[in-house]
Design a protein around this motif. Structure first.
Motif: not given
Lengths: 458, 195, 243
Positions: B5-31
């Motif tokens: 509980e202590k760890i989770l509470a500390a994270i809740a207080i200290n974490k930065p503002a929400f940042q979105p999860m990126p969509d990972v789209v890697v252009d396939i460069k392999y033939d």
């Protein structure tokens, strides 16, 4: 502070007494940096991958509590026991209790920088438990009663003769046989018995996946797997920052990790643990030990994105020429220099100054941690908190005074050059002027640029 | 509050503002036309032996030759004939220790790095691919994908208790960055790509 | 074009010839060069030592001296980077204007003046030292760590100089070890880094080592002179100004 023996400047001066060895250390690590360069230049989308790695970690840190809860839930349903440790002491106690409850005497351990950070080995040894580090490099330093000097290459400070001597005294290998193949084989033979009869294996965690409740451990030697699959109990230790949201993100991180670390396209083994095998106990210990505090420091929180590849060590011209032990911490190098002041500001106040701020570390970082900017920011934070010698503070105050007032600056400049011209011996003193130890002072010209400009252009 | 509980509470207080999860789209460069040669090539760079065979009989012959040669050889894959049932989930390490050669079938292979996915259900015992002196992996040539992103699309993690990417023989460079093959795991890796 | 010439304190005091070359070069390229007489220092030595808070007076003075120019130009990548990243003042607009219009000499020549040829002549073998702050901070050239197309503004300019033979060391963008107060507080490593750079240039048998940063050169020169080496250091402005 400058006179403290446990400071980077003093320890690296000792390291530099043997210049040939410094050259060897530098070249060995530069070789690893060069392998990394070759590997990443084979991946045209490398910079895009780094950006994804960075964004995934930024996102994860911003939702870290939820991902830990998700991970815990999934892992429990997979049959894994989850433990939470607020600090190093609790981490060690949890492991010790599991050991006690199962009446275990022999433990094999694969590489985990977290257990180094928590000094687990000495804690368990003091309780009469035999702990064997099974990664070859870690085993070598363990036999020598040293600490790893690098997070990926623990024995990189040692030459083959050193290893040969150590193995001769502990494993009775032939004296003077320095062949790495022979020495590694001796360790293999010795360790195999330890694996087969070990009761409990401790491993680190490279990545823990919230979505699936499993974790990934990467090794080249296969020691984590030999330990974990042979022992009846497997304990995996992870910092809270090891979480990633989804399995697909492993694709990004496994592509980044080993290319950055050693220049291999992937480690020989990337092991995905999700459930204990039949009859086995599997534990995961989730550790804070100051990480939530670092999370609360906006300037420094993104150091928690680190995936422990060690690329910043290999590229750092200071690390290569000062050796890991000069950082007097479990995690050395540039990343250690921004992580350790969070753990203990007083003891590690020297580390952010062990850098020229050249910026190469930030460029090789696979998750784009702004390491050199954080070094600069730690310098500000540390001097504000008073972790600086009075002499340095006074000098800086004097300088600040001089450069704030143009007329005083002009007089000081003129006077300074005059003294250097007519009384060079005042500064040509190797004890009070460390510049002069191995370098000449600049030759002061008769006139400053300002004077020239006044005469010629005004 | 307990530590959780202590760890989770500390994270809740200290974490930065929400940042979105990126969509990972890697252009396939392999033939894709060079996928298989690339896979074979990188495996060799990784220190493995890689052979592309048209017929399963070649692999069967190899297995029989090893057995006939007196090597303690374990087969876990049905394509190659009789499976050594005595090796199973409950086999203890001391029992597995003498295994010289183990044949295991892979699930998929990755062209960018030569890694092959092994699943617990196919290896019979988690320790086997590591404790054997020499590992032989049999892989269907159609199971080769371009990169790690493709691989994770095809693997469902968590279905099995354990899975591993193997990309060569066990190795270490911990002594002066000098490469030694055969650290703690298998001393060699041979890969049969089967058409 | 009105250009404010920013001459870092140690150039003013120890290497006036570099600033003179910069003035002459810019004037030849039709710039109106003004040296504000009350300038002192960029404040970097204090800030990099952890005393950014002590740089207030210095910053104020800098802003007072340089707020009335189209461009501020300096023959030092390191000092320019410091101004770009850290100059703050009560007069925020003026500080911001300076931060946006401050240029290291080679980037000013190529990006603003669009120089395509120079009358320069320098018949010597010259080793190029890449200053880290100009490179990784200001991006005057590409970086060995990144997967990106190679380019170099200093090399492009040097290639315009007649009879100059350019040499790059094998580790062409490794730090020389100066690092401001690092050079004094971490003396052993600092000197070792410098010696290693020099060794590679020496292997190339260069007559000169040049750079966009005098601070790196001051450090290298200190080692070269102690070793009684024939290799001399020269700032890129001096080469570009040589006819």
């Amino acid at each position: 502070m400058e006179h403290n023996k446990r400071n980077h400047s003093a320890l690296s001066a000792i390291f530099n007494e043997d210049e040939k060895r410094v050259d060897w250390h530098d070249e060995t690590l530069w070789f690893v940096r060069s392998k990394r360069d070759r590997a990443v230049h084979n991946v045209p989308e490398w910079e895009q991958l780094r950006e994804y790695g960075s964004e995934i970690k930024n996102h994860t840190l911003s939702n870290l509590d939820q991902y830990l809860i998700e991970f815990e839930k999934k892992a429990r349903s997979n049959g894994i026991h989850i433990h939470w440790a607020e600090d190093a002491k609790e981490h060690n106690e949890i492991i010790s209790e599991i050991i006690r409850n199962n009446q275990v005497k022999h433990v094999v351990k694969s590489k985990s920088m977290l257990t180094e950070e928590c000094d687990l080995n000495s804690y368990l040894t003091s309780q009469g438990i035999e702990v064997i580090d099974t990664d070859l490099g870690e085993y070598i330093v363990q036999l020598r009663k040293e600490h790893p000097s690098h997070i990926v290459l623990p024995a990189i400070h040692l030459k083959r003769e050193d290893v040969s001597n150590t193995f001769h005294s502990h494993l009775h290998t032939e004296k003077g046989n320095n062949n790495p193949q022979y020495l590694a084989e001796a360790a293999r033979q010795h360790m195999r018995r330890k694996f087969i009869f070990s009761e409990l294996a401790i491993t680190g965690v490279n990545f823990a996946v919230a979505e699936t409740g499993g974790f990934v451990v990467c090794t080249n030697e296969g020691n984590a797997d030999m330990g974990a699959h042979a022992a009846g109990i497997h304990i995996a230790c992870m910092g809270i920052e090891k979480i990633i949201p989804k399995a697909e993100h492993l694709g990004v991180f496994l592509r980044l990790l080993t290319r950055s670390a050693t220049g291999q396209p992937i480690t020989v083994y990337s092991s995905h643990f999700h459930k204990p095998r039949n009859g086995q106990q599997m534990h995961v210990v989730i550790v804070d030990n100051g990480r939530t505090r670092q999370l609360g420091r906006p300037d420094f929180r993104n150091s928690l994105k680190c995936i422990r590849c060690g690329a910043c060590f290999n590229t750092c011209p200071v690390y290569r020429r000062s050796g890991g032990h000069s950082y007097h911490s479990a995690v050395a190098g540039p990343i250690g220099a921004i992580l350790n002041p969070n753990i203990n500001m007083q003891e590690n106040a020297d580390l952010p100054f062990a850098s020229t701020l050249c910026g190469s570390c930030s460029n090789v970082c696979p998750v784009k941690i702004d390491i050199h900017d954080q070094l600069w920011k730690w310098r500000q934070a540390l001097t504000k908190k008073g972790h600086v010698s009075s002499g340095k503070r006074l000098g800086m105050k004097m300088m600040s005074f001089v450069v704030s007032y143009p007329s005083i600056y002009r007089v000081a400049g003129r006077t300074g050059r005059w003294i250097m011209r007519y009384f060079p011996s005042l500064l040509a003193n190797k004890t009070i002027n460390s510049w002069y130890k191995q370098r000449e002072m600049p030759v002061p010209p008769r006139q400053s640029f300002r004077t020239w400009y006044f005469k010629n252009k005004k | 509050m307990n530590s959780r509980e202590k760890i989770l509470a500390a994270i809740a207080i200290n974490k930065p503002a929400f940042q979105p999860m990126p969509d990972v789209v890697v252009d396939i460069k392999y033939d894709y036309s060079v996928l298989v040669p690339q896979f074979l090539n990188i495996l060799q760079i990784n220190g493995a032996t890689a052979v592309w065979v048209e017929n399963v009989q070649t692999i069967k012959d190899d297995l029989q030759k090893n057995i006939a040669g007196g090597h303690y050889t374990i087969n876990t894959t049905e394509v190659l004939g009789i499976v050594n049932e005595e090796i199973n989930i409950n086999s203890n390490p001391a029992f597995l220790d003498p295994v010289e050669i183990a044949y295991i079938s892979g699930t998929l292979g990755i062209a960018e790095n030569g890694a092959i996915w092994l699943e617990e259900s196919k290896m019979r015992n988690r320790l086997l691919p590591f404790i054997c002196q020499h590992l032989v992996i049999v892989l269907d040539v159609t199971k080769i994908v371009a990169d790690m992103h493709e691989a994770y699309k095809r693997i469902t993690l968590g279905n099995e208790g354990y899975g591993v990417f193997v990309a060569g023989p066990s190795k270490t460079a911990d002594i002066e960055q000098s490469l030694v093959v055969g650290a703690h795991g298998a001393r060699s890796l041979k890969v049969y790509l089967l058409s | 074009m009105k250009v404010g010439l920013f001459v870092p304190c140690y150039i003013d005091q120890f290497y006036p010839r570099v600033a003179v070359a910069t003035v002459e070069l810019l004037e030849r390229l039709n710039c109106e060069v003004i040296f504000p007489l009350n300038q002192t220092c960029c404040g970097q030595p204090m800030a990099n030592s952890g005393f950014a808070g002590l740089a207030k007076g210095c910053n104020k003075n800098f802003v007072e001296n340089f707020s009335n120019f189209d461009y501020v130009v300096s023959p030092s990548g390191s000092c320019v980077l410091h101004i770009k990243e850290h100059l703050t003042d009560e007069n925020e607009d003026a500080a911001l204007h300076i931060r946006r219009h401050v240029f290291e000499l080679t980037e000013f020549l190529l990006d603003v003046l669009k120089v395509e040829k120079l009358p320069s002549n320098f018949p010597h073998k010259v080793g190029v030292h890449v200053g880290c702050h100009g490179q990784r901070g200001l991006h005057v050239c590409s970086m060995s760590e990144l997967v990106a197309s190679p380019f170099s503004k200093p090399e492009k300019l040097l290639s315009m100089v007649k009879n100059l033979q350019m040499m790059l060391p094998e580790r062409w963008d490794e730090c020389c070890g100066f690092g401001g107060t690092f050079s004094v507080f971490e003396e052993a490593v600092s000197v070792k880094m410098g010696k290693d750079r020099i060794r590679e240039h020496k292997e190339n048998q260069v007559e000169y080592i040049t750079s966009t940063d005098v601070s790196c050169l001051m450090h290298l020169e200190g080692i070269l002179r102690r070793k009684k080496s024939d290799i001399r250091v020269i700032h890129i402005a001096e080469i570009l100004n040589a006819i």
